[in-house]
Every structure is written in C-alpha cells, then in structure tokens.
Enzyme design. Structure first.
Site, PDB file in Angstrom:
ATOM      1  N   ARG A 129      27.002  32.393  39.370  1.00 15.55           N
ATOM      2  CA  ARG A 129      28.197  32.753  38.585  1.00 15.55           C
ATOM      3  C   ARG A 129      27.996  34.046  37.813  1.00 15.55           C
ATOM      4  O   ARG A 129      28.935  34.742  37.467  1.00 15.55           O
ATOM      5  CB  ARG A 129      28.547  31.585  37.646  1.00 15.55           C
ATOM      6  CG  ARG A 129      29.658  31.890  36.693  1.00 15.55           C
ATOM      7  CD  ARG A 129      30.332  30.660  36.073  1.00 15.55           C
ATOM      8  NE  ARG A 129      29.485  29.523  35.804  1.00 15.55           N
ATOM      9  CZ  ARG A 129      28.626  29.436  34.785  1.00 15.55           C
ATOM     10  NH1 ARG A 129      28.465  30.442  33.957  1.00 15.55           N
ATOM     11  NH2 ARG A 129      27.923  28.351  34.616  1.00 15.55           N
ATOM     12  N   TYR A 150      54.166  43.427  33.450  1.00 12.81           N
ATOM     13  CA  TYR A 150      54.175  42.426  34.526  1.00 12.81           C
ATOM     14  C   TYR A 150      54.504  41.058  33.920  1.00 12.81           C
ATOM     15  O   TYR A 150      53.871  40.640  32.949  1.00 12.81           O
ATOM     16  CB  TYR A 150      52.788  42.438  35.175  1.00 12.81           C
ATOM     17  CG  TYR A 150      52.584  41.475  36.302  1.00 12.81           C
ATOM     18  CD1 TYR A 150      53.277  41.603  37.496  1.00 12.81           C
ATOM     19  CD2 TYR A 150      51.660  40.439  36.187  1.00 12.81           C
ATOM     20  CE1 TYR A 150      53.075  40.722  38.538  1.00 12.81           C
ATOM     21  CE2 TYR A 150      51.439  39.558  37.227  1.00 12.81           C
ATOM     22  CZ  TYR A 150      52.149  39.697  38.397  1.00 12.81           C
ATOM     23  OH  TYR A 150      51.935  38.825  39.428  1.00 12.81           O
ATOM     24  N   ASP A 169      47.546  48.103  32.305  1.00 10.79           N
ATOM     25  CA  ASP A 169      47.578  47.563  33.664  1.00 10.79           C
ATOM     26  C   ASP A 169      47.800  48.769  34.583  1.00 10.79           C
ATOM     27  O   ASP A 169      48.886  49.336  34.614  1.00 10.79           O
ATOM     28  CB  ASP A 169      48.713  46.536  33.780  1.00 10.79           C
ATOM     29  CG  ASP A 169      48.752  45.856  35.141  1.00 10.79           C
ATOM     30  OD1 ASP A 169      48.372  46.513  36.142  1.00 10.79           O
ATOM     31  OD2 ASP A 169      49.176  44.690  35.217  1.00 10.79           O
ATOM     32  N   LYS A 206      46.344  44.214  45.302  1.00  9.25           N
ATOM     33  CA  LYS A 206      47.327  45.151  45.840  1.00  9.25           C
ATOM     34  C   LYS A 206      46.613  46.227  46.674  1.00  9.25           C
ATOM     35  O   LYS A 206      46.250  45.975  47.800  1.00  9.25           O
ATOM     36  CB  LYS A 206      48.150  45.746  44.694  1.00  9.25           C
ATOM     37  CG  LYS A 206      48.686  44.680  43.713  1.00  9.25           C
ATOM     38  CD  LYS A 206      49.738  43.783  44.333  1.00  9.25           C
ATOM     39  CE  LYS A 206      50.059  42.519  43.547  1.00  9.25           C
ATOM     40  NZ  LYS A 206      50.403  42.650  42.149  1.00  9.25           N
TER      41      LYS A 206
HETATM   42  C1  LIG Z   1      50.459  41.593  41.135  1.00  5.94           C
HETATM   43  C2  LIG Z   1      50.268  42.138  39.796  1.00  5.94           C
HETATM   44  C3  LIG Z   1      49.436  41.517  38.873  1.00  5.94           C
HETATM   45  C4  LIG Z   1      48.778  40.186  39.142  1.00  5.94           C
HETATM   46  O1  LIG Z   1      47.962  40.172  40.263  1.00  5.94           O
HETATM   47  P1  LIG Z   1      47.649  38.808  41.049  1.00  5.94           P
HETATM   48  O2  LIG Z   1      46.438  39.106  41.822  1.00  5.94           O
HETATM   49  O3  LIG Z   1      48.856  38.510  41.881  1.00  5.94           O
HETATM   50  O4  LIG Z   1      47.446  37.742  40.006  1.00  5.94           O
HETATM   51  C5  LIG Z   1      49.239  42.128  37.656  1.00  5.94           C
HETATM   52  N1  LIG Z   1      49.859  43.292  37.345  1.00  5.94           N
HETATM   53  C6  LIG Z   1      50.667  43.924  38.207  1.00  5.94           C
HETATM   54  C7  LIG Z   1      51.301  45.204  37.819  1.00  5.94           C
HETATM   55  C8  LIG Z   1      50.908  43.370  39.459  1.00  5.94           C
HETATM   56  O5  LIG Z   1      51.729  43.981  40.308  1.00  5.94           O
END
Ligand SMILES: *Cc1c(COP(=O)(O)O)cnc(C)c1O
Length: 391
Positions: free
Chosen positions: A61, A114, A186, A211
């Site tokens: 971990r 988000y 973010d 993403k």
């Molecule tokens: C998709 C997304 C997240 C969260 O990501 P996950 O892997 O789906 O939990 C956070 N911030 C933004 C801007 C996103 O597009």
C-alpha cells in the site's frame, strides 16, 4: 548508448523528458516498460532492516516500483515536489482537500467546479466542520472580499469542465499568498502539458488522470501533485487514509502518458476546428471554447495556456427536450457518455442552471458538451451537421 546527465535532461523539451521519466532499464532487465508490480507483502532481506523498517519498499500500500515510476513522471510534468496516486479523480480531489483542511476552516470553491467536488464539500467536509463558500469563476482579484479570518484554502478549476469559464489563476494566487491561504486547482482539462499551475504559484494541482493520461476510456485514476510546502501534508493524509490503486491501472496510465502530448495536440486542434464550424452554424446559439472570444476568460486563457485540449461545449438554439433528444439520437460517431479525454468522440447534454449557487447561469438554450476524439475532423463535422439538421 550513454545516459543523459541530469543537467542535459533538464535542458530538454518537456516531450522528451516525458519519454524518459520513470524508466530505468537497468532495473527492468533492458525491457522498455516497467511491469505492474503486484504485491501486498514485501519481505526484508535481514532482521536488522526489518527492525529499523529501512527498506526501499515497506508494504504494498505504501508504494511499489510501478507507482513510483508514475509519481516521478507526473511530478516532472507538473513541476511538483511530489505526487500521490488515488483510485479516481474524485478521490484525488477529496484527498487533496482533506490534506490541507481541518475542522473550523473555511474553504472557497469556484462555482464552476466539477459537481462531485461540490457534493464532497457539501456532504463530507461540512460534516467535519469545514464550511465552503462558492465564488464566481470570473472573480479574479475580487476574491479578496470573500476571505474570512479562517479561510484556509481556495479550490479552483480552469476552465470549468461544462461551462468553460477560465479563471485568472495568477490574480487569485496573488490574493491567496497575501493571506497565507493554500491554493488548489483541478487541472484535468489541460494537464501539465498545456498549463502548469505550480509555475504560477498554485500549491496543489489535481488531475482526473482517467481522462487524458489514461486516454483510452479503460482506467479510473487520480493524481495529486504538490509543491514542497504542501506535499508532506497531502502524502501523510493519503497514507493515513489507506488510499491505494492497483498496479495494472497504474501501468495503463504510464502507457497512456507516453502518447498524451501527441493526442492532446491532435485532439486540441481538431476540437478547435469543430468549435469554429459550430460557431457559424445557424442552429448553434453560442460556443463555449476557451480559445474562442465568445468564452468568458478567453483573454486569460490565451495568456496562460499553451493551447486548448479536446473538450468544449455549445448552446443549442433550442430550449426543449425534444430538440436535444432528436440531436443526440441522430449522432452516429459521438457516443453519449460521461467522462472524456479518450480517443473516441462523445456528446452529453448538461444543465448548469440546476446546481450553481454563486452565479446565475442562464444560457438561453440547451447545453451540449463534446469530447473530440481521434476520428477525422471532416467526418465529425458531417455527423454534427446531420444531427443539427434534425433540431
Ligand atoms: C472526471 C473528472 C473528475 C473525476 O474523475 P473520476 O476519475 O471520474 O473520478 C474530476 N474533475 C474533473 C474536471 C473531471 O472531469
């Protein structure tokens, strides 16, 4: 073949450094890629190292060679002192916020954040005594008026991933520094390739690596990169909460990252072409693409970002469900699905009027968000034109 010195590496372009980062062919028997190291238990070579706890790896971990390779690569990309890996982007946002906040603190969050980050603040942070206030993403240095004696952190996102307002990050950071407030962003839209928040004084940069780094719609992962002042607190919270992601998903992300700059360039250019086409279409009310002047914060985007990625929104010149349904159901290349950053194009409807609290969002038409993939642009434009004809 000889190895570049650290000085030679530092002088190389980011693309080159990304190909080298996290690789050590002596440790992988000459194989180019580090394999997924699966393991919970790590055995110590002798009693002395066991008693002192001194071993390169102590327990699954706490990290393995695969996770370490990704952390090294990502820190290089974001210009960070360190990176932690989380099992999703949402978990990365939560881990970062928990790492810098405590009971009694006040948090400022952009109204364009988000949505699951908003619900985390409202549901979980509130339960542990942290109060969140939402601010207009276009506030700039005006954020100073919202600061209270107990304001501890500011959570930004630029551009917003549905509505695409681009925040003036340097202006907000300037105010935060004056008041000793930690800043987080973010940075999923841009990744460290198109925007490096830490270079502008932001303390923590978060990425839903699900993403663009993953890039193939087959992995969920989040990354938190932080500067030297903030990284120890984030690393400690990450460890204390037992956050861990399995090595196969880390491996897939490393694999995706080697081609990410190329994909970003291609998808960014394609998305801009599609956006310009839609901007001139009679059935489109407005395009929300940060590289076009119709997007709030466009000037800031042109000043601070190296270029656009492949995500943007547009507002249909229609208010009714039937038009949205006819448009979406007529598309042949755009799948309907949440998430984005993959090689395949996507379209989803959105309604930001339902959750905004600091600003009134009145688009005068129905919102559609597009993820532009790696299909040929002419085919994508023909598909959109065909579906818009049904509106
Ligand atoms: C998709 C997304 C997240 C969260 O990501 P996950 O892997 O789906 O939990 C956070 N911030 C933004 C801007 C996103 O597009």
């Amino acid at each position: 073949m000889s190895k570049p010195t650290p000085e030679e590496k530092a002088a190389m372009a980011l693309e080159t450094r990304l190909m080298l980062a996290g690789r050590n062919s002596e440790e992988t028997f000459g194989f180019v890629n580090i394999p997924p190291y699966r393991g919970s238990t790590v055995t110590y070579p002798d009693a002395k190292s066991c008693l002192s706890g001194k071993n390169r790896y102590s327990y699954g971990r706490r990290g393995n060679p695969t996770s370490e390779a990704l952390e090294t690569l990502w820190s290089e990309l974001e210009g960070a002192a360190g990176t932690v890996i989380c099992p999703s982007g949402a978990s990365a946002c939560a881990t970062a916020l928990l790492g810098v906040l405590k009971a009694g603190d006040h948090l400022l969050v952009t109204d364009s954040v988000y949505l699951p980050t908003r619900t985390f603040a409202n549901n979980v942070l509130a339960r542990y005594g942290v109060e969140a206030t939402y601010y207009d993403p276009m506030v700039g240095a005006g954020i100073e008026a919202l600061i209270r004696p107990n304001t501890r952190a500011i959570m930004m996102e630029a551009p917003g991933s549905l509505t695409f307002e681009v925040q003036d990050v340097p202006a907000i950071v300037g105010v935060a520094k004056k008041h000793g407030i930690t800043t987080l962003i973010d940075n999923t839209y841009a990744t460290g390739v198109l925007f490096r928040p830490l270079d502008l004084g932001v303390d923590v940069s978060i990425n839903a690596a699900t993403k663009y780094p993953g890039g193939h719609s087959d992995v969920l992962i989040g990354l938190v990169a932080a500067n030297a002042a903030t990284f120890p607190a984030i690393k400690k919270t990450h460890g204390d909460m037992g956050v861990y992601l399995g090595p196969d998903d880390v491996f897939l992300t490393l694999r995706g990252l080697r081609t990410m700059p190329l994909r970003l360039k291609e998808q960014g250019a394609a998305a801009l072409r599609v956006a310009k086409h839609l901007a001139a279409h009679p059935k489109v009310k407005r395009v929300l693409h940060p590289a076009l002047p119709s997007c709030p914060g466009h000037d800031v985007f042109m000043r601070d970002f190296k270029g656009p990625s492949g995500l943007f929104s547009f507002i249909l010149d229609a208010m009714d469900d039937a038009s949205v349904i006819r448009f979406l159901d007529a598309l042949k290349l755009f799948g309907m699905g949440y998430s984005w950053g993959g090689y395949e194009s996507l379209a989803i409807p959105f309604d930001a009027t339902t959750f905004r609290t600091a600003t009134k969002y009145a688009p005068e038409g129905r919102g559609i968000r597009l993820n532009i993939g790696l299909e040929a642009v002419a085919d994508l434009i023909a598909d959109l034109d065909g579906a818009l004809g049904k509106v």
